[in-house]
Write an enzyme that holds these catalytic residues in place. Structure first.
Site, PDB file in Angstrom:
ATOM      1  N   GLN A 151       0.811  -1.216   0.000  1.00 32.19           N
ATOM      2  CA  GLN A 151       0.000   0.000   0.000  1.00 32.19           C
ATOM      3  C   GLN A 151       0.842   1.263   0.000  1.00 32.19           C
ATOM      4  O   GLN A 151       0.313   2.361  -0.119  1.00 32.19           O
ATOM      5  CB  GLN A 151      -0.957  -0.020   1.200  1.00 32.19           C
ATOM      6  CG  GLN A 151      -0.405   0.498   2.536  1.00 32.19           C
ATOM      7  CD  GLN A 151       0.523  -0.467   3.264  1.00 32.19           C
ATOM      8  OE1 GLN A 151       1.319  -1.166   2.669  1.00 32.19           O
ATOM      9  NE2 GLN A 151       0.436  -0.491   4.578  1.00 32.19           N
TER      10      GLN A 151
ATOM     11  N   GLU B 199      -9.565   1.486   2.546  1.00 33.22           N
ATOM     12  CA  GLU B 199     -10.751   0.645   2.391  1.00 33.22           C
ATOM     13  C   GLU B 199     -11.877   1.287   1.605  1.00 33.22           C
ATOM     14  O   GLU B 199     -12.660   0.604   0.953  1.00 33.22           O
ATOM     15  CB  GLU B 199     -11.292   0.276   3.778  1.00 33.22           C
ATOM     16  CG  GLU B 199     -10.337  -0.562   4.584  1.00 33.22           C
ATOM     17  CD  GLU B 199     -10.803  -0.643   6.008  1.00 33.22           C
ATOM     18  OE1 GLU B 199     -11.336  -1.692   6.388  1.00 33.22           O
ATOM     19  OE2 GLU B 199     -10.655   0.352   6.751  1.00 33.22           O
TER      20      GLU B 199
ATOM     21  N   ALA C  16      -4.142  14.624   5.983  1.00 34.11           N
ATOM     22  CA  ALA C  16      -4.534  13.343   5.377  1.00 34.11           C
ATOM     23  C   ALA C  16      -5.506  12.571   6.252  1.00 34.11           C
ATOM     24  O   ALA C  16      -5.484  12.671   7.479  1.00 34.11           O
ATOM     25  CB  ALA C  16      -3.292  12.485   5.127  1.00 34.11           C
TER      26      ALA C  16
END
Lengths: 154, 730
Positions: free
Chosen positions: B465, B680, B675
């Site tokens: 990721q 998900e 952020a």
């Protein structure tokens, strides 16, 4: 003894003729850049190039390798493709990446030899045997197209 | 901010593209290394009488059963109901019964073949609706639902189903365990998301303190939730075999074992009853959520929690009742998969919103605009949305990009190949639910060395990721340093603090936030002229005896309140917001669905690494697209039918449309550089958008994903009972 050229060098291995090329590469020759994802030719993580064609090394018995030229991710000549995979975000977890890069290399070399078109559609078709679960493929396709534009510059 | 927002190279990238990255099965075999395997149950439910030993010389191998476990026979997670090895009652197919270690694969297979579990079968339960075994139950109540239903003139009802889904990380589960050292330390290394979860499991299994259970993450070939809890199982098994045999033991699952034995997405059934005003305003929502948890509790209560909180969707309503329960069955335990309960309920509410729009004859965009949560609104748990609410902006942007608000939805179409367009609108809470982060107290340590370089120590894992690049960018800008001065230490419980698990879209927002603060603390300490390179200043600071280590522990933003009993309050620090538009073409002969185009617009707060954020969104979206119509995962007598990659299908490059990603940045004041979580969110909206597009194309209301050709044909025949073409083929 099975003799072939591996990444430009002559090798001979004492392997059972039905041993999988993947297992010989990973276990006997310690070249672990080629990955196993399914063991039945569905995912393409084990893709290597044999005599210019991309194959699933999990499906290739060593008897078919005698006298061939085998190219894996550890070989040379794919730096340009690798650079573009990094620049375009074409690698995430990385487990499919060596296979993707070998499939890309075979595709680009074949396109160069035959003059076949290199565009989004042909790239997607060329990589259809290589599963990626991370990227959604978009950035991989972009990396291949970018590599195609600069192939030969490197 | 020079590196946040601009591309920083993945530190581990070159090794990945060159094939040098070391995944667990790439670790060279030690001379005396053995291989481990698992004897599993062939039946879903029964009493284990004994394990019969057949014709084999068992002195050549080591066999471990429940009684050989030094500590508790408990797979430590949330509830102590799952044994490491079955001792008494088998509750699911493929349940581990015994372990075998052998010097080589051939011997291992022969030994496993010679072991026969004798099991007296018991009646299994596979239908969640009929299960009496409630693993967890959660209610949310807001306003007065019953009173609103009593006076209602318009009630819309719907029932929605979602099937399971396999994470299908391309690297299967795997662990290598070393036998205990002289001081009793156990070491496992492997493919995993959460090193400290694995450590907790080993501590319990071996009854050892944390420093005697060391867990090292190898390069990990994808997780998506599938390597949140199950690696603890593999680690305990491998470590038990190493302990019993005195050899290093390698356990790497083949794809068949991985597909059959490991957890997948919970199947769901969601019922909606909605009171709607004539103008489309939602007056009351009555929602019932049922999840199949499988044979053991594992993570199901937490999955249910997220599902229940998200069940009313990204919509405002004063009267809401949500009843959720997850029940035990004799299926293989279901577990974590990206989205974690939210994709199931998001599918249901988004289909319900389309159904409401259709019943009122208004456009799907209008019903969403009328009811969407905006800044200052309250969610189902009465959480006040105080900041970073990108709801209006994501919808505005996606409509500007696609023109979907001008598209005539569910217009009667003709021809054998029919195109349709659909929309979904959704949100996803970032980080752990409620007081979860407060209890976890995730830590990050940053340490400056003599050369002025920063070592970042965090338990967060790189699973593709982009954690390494993202942390590098945050640390560089917070310190005022260049990326080459930052080293992200690979997760090893002996070298990094517990930052909490790498799950729940929390690594950037929560752990990255701690990293940001720790780095700023160090930058303040180092001080000096900002025109002098940081490394020079930091090196002088460290050599001069300055305090070179800063540890930051997570603390919730001030004012967050959560009532766990009433399920009321601030369920999450913040939400990400998104909208998807899908265009499909449905072939009325084959009922094959082709995705022609897909657009997604996502509010991420601030993109620390825009290319990586896009990669997360594109990849998550494709998983949702796959679930919508391609990825079938079903069980028969408790055994998954899709037990190999020839039958367990995920999208290839040819099944994938171009995915346009539009980023919206509504900064979150408590996230690093604004952020918030993104991992998900992209999993939530694809399936309902595609279902809506299919409905637009062929006029059938899709209520069950995956929308396979078989299901679409069934729905088509229900809507067109006199269809002569298919009538002839019945």
């Amino acid at each position: 003894m099975i003799q072939f050229r591996l990444n430009g060098e002559a090798v001979s291995v004492d392997a059972h003729p039905m041993a999988r090329l993947l297992s010989v590469l990973r276990r006997d020759l310690r070249l672990t850049g080629t990955k196993e994802g399914c063991g039945e030719g569905e995912c393409g993580a084990c893709s290597v190039v044999v005599d210019g064609k991309v194959v699933n090394s999990c499906l290739i018995p060593m008897s078919q390798i005698d006298g061939t030229e085998v190219l894996t991710i550890e070989g040379s000549g794919h730096a340009n493709i690798q650079d573009h995979f990094l620049a375009e975000g074409g690698t995430q977890c990385g487990i499919c990446t060596p296979g993707m890069i070998m499939a890309t290399r075979a595709f680009l070399e074949d396109a160069e030899a035959t003059g076949a078109a290199i565009d989004e559609d042909s790239v997607r078709a060329a990589l259809a045997g290589n599963l990626c679960r991370c990227t959604g493929y978009g950035k991989i396709v972009a990396a291949v197209l970018a590599a195609a534009r600069t192939e030969g510059d490197a | 901010m020079r590196h946040v927002g601009n591309r920083v190279a993945r530190p581990e990238g070159p090794a990945k593209v060159e094939g040098r990255a070391v995944y667990v099965d790439d670790i060279p075999r030690a001379k005396d290394e053995w291989v481990g395997g698992t004897l599993r149950s062939p039946v879903a439910h029964g009493k284990l009488r004994c394990i019969e030993r057949g014709d084999f010389d068992f002195s050549r191998v080591v066999v471990v059963t429940a009684e050989d476990i030094p500590g508790d026979n408990v797979q430590a997670l949330i509830v102590d109901d799952q044994p490491i090895l079955c001792a008494d009652t088998v509750r699911h197919v493929e349940e581990p019964i015994a372990l075998v270690a052998a010097p080589d694969q051939g011997t291992l297979c022969a030994a496993l073949d010679a072991l026969e579990p004798r099991i007296d079968p018991l009646e299994p339960v596979f239908d969640a609706e009929r299960s009496q075994d409630v693993q967890s139950e959660i209610s949310i109540d807001k306003g007065d639902v019953d009173a609103t239903f009593e006076g209602a003139t318009r009630i819309v009802e719907g029932e929605y189903h979602t099937d399971s889904q396999e994470q299908l990380y391309i690297e299967t589960q795997g662990m290598i365990a070393d036998p205990p050292t002289a001081d009793g330390t156990i070491t496992v290394r492997g493919s995993l998301q959460c090193p400290h979860y694995v450590q907790k499991a080993l501590r319990r299994a071996f009854a050892v303190p944390p420093e005697k259970a060391r867990v090292v993450q190898c390069e990990t070939g994808g997780g998506f939730g599938g390597k949140e809890d199950y690696p603890s199982v593999v680690a305990c098994h491998a470590a038990l075999l190493a302990h019993a045999s005195g050899h290093r033991v390698r356990m790497v699952y083949d794809r068949n074992e991985d597909l059959l034995a490991t957890p997948k997405r919970h199947p769901s059934r969601v019922r909606h009853r909605t009171v709607v005003a004539d103008d489309g305003t939602l007056l009351a929502m009555d929602i019932d959520v049922l999840l199949d948890g499988g044979a053991y509790t594992t993570l199901s209560p937490v999955v249910l929690s997220r599902g229940v909180i998200h069940a009313a969707g990204a919509y405002r309503c004063d009267n809401i009742r949500i009843r959720g329960r997850v029940v035990g069955t004799n299926h293989v335990p279901y577990g974590a998969f990206r989205g974690f309960g939210a994709p199931q309920v998001c599918f249901a509410i988004e289909r319900q919103m389309d159904r409401i729009a259709a019943s009122l004859g208004i456009h799907p965009v209008v019903i969403r605009q009328r009811n969407m949560l905006r800044l200052g609104d309250r969610t189902a748990t009465s959480q006040l949305l105080k900041e970073s609410v990108g709801s209006e902006e994501v919808l505005r942007r996606i409509l500007a990009h696609t023109g979907f608000d001008r598209h005539e939805w569910r217009k009667e179409r003709s021809g054998n190949k029919r195109r349709g367009v659909g929309l979904s609108f959704f949100y996803h809470g970032a980080g752990f639910t409620g007081s979860g982060e407060e209890m976890l107290k995730g830590k990050v340590t940053v340490e400056l060395d003599d050369d002025g370089c920063a070592l970042v120590r965090a338990g967060s894992t790189e699973i593709g990721q982009g954690k390494n690049a993202m942390f590098t960018a945050i640390a560089a800008d917070a310190l005022g340093a260049e990326p080459d001065a930052i080293t992200i230490v690979d997760p090893d419980t002996a070298a990094v603090p517990d930052s909490g698990p790498t799950v729940a879209s929390r690594t950037c927002m929560i752990v990255g936030g701690c990293l940001d603060k720790a780095c700023r603390t160090l930058a303040d300490r180092v001080g000096g002229d900002p025109n002098t390179p940081f490394r020079e200043r930091a090196s002088a600071f460290v050599r001069g005896g300055g305090d070179a280590v800063a540890t930051e522990t997570y603390g919730s933003p001030p004012g967050l309140q959560w009532d766990q009993n009433a399920y009321r309050g601030d369920a999450y620090p913040v939400f990400g917001w998104a909208a998807d538009v899908a265009e499909v073409e449905v072939d009325l002969t084959t009922f094959d669905v082709e995705i022609v185009r897909f657009v997604t617009c996502v509010d991420v707060g601030h993109a620390i690494q825009p290319q990586i954020v896009e990669g997360q969104i594109e990849g998550g979206t494709l998983q949702s697209i796959g679930w919508s119509h391609i990825e079938v995962m079903t069980a028969e007598n408790g055994r998954f039918r899709q037990d190999r990659l020839a039958t367990c299908i995920i999208p290839t490059s040819l099944d994938t449309p171009p995915i346009d990603v539009l980023l919206v940045e509504e900064p979150f004041s408590n996230g690093p550089f604004g952020a918030k979580g993104v991992g998900e969110l992209p999993m939530d909206g694809g399936a309902p958008a595609i279902a809506s597009a299919i409905e637009d194309a062929i006029g059938v209301h899709v209520t069950h994903v995956p929308a396979t050709p078989e299901r679409l044909l069934e729905a088509w025949l229900e809507a067109h009972p006199d269809d002569a073409f298919f009538e002839a083929k019945r």
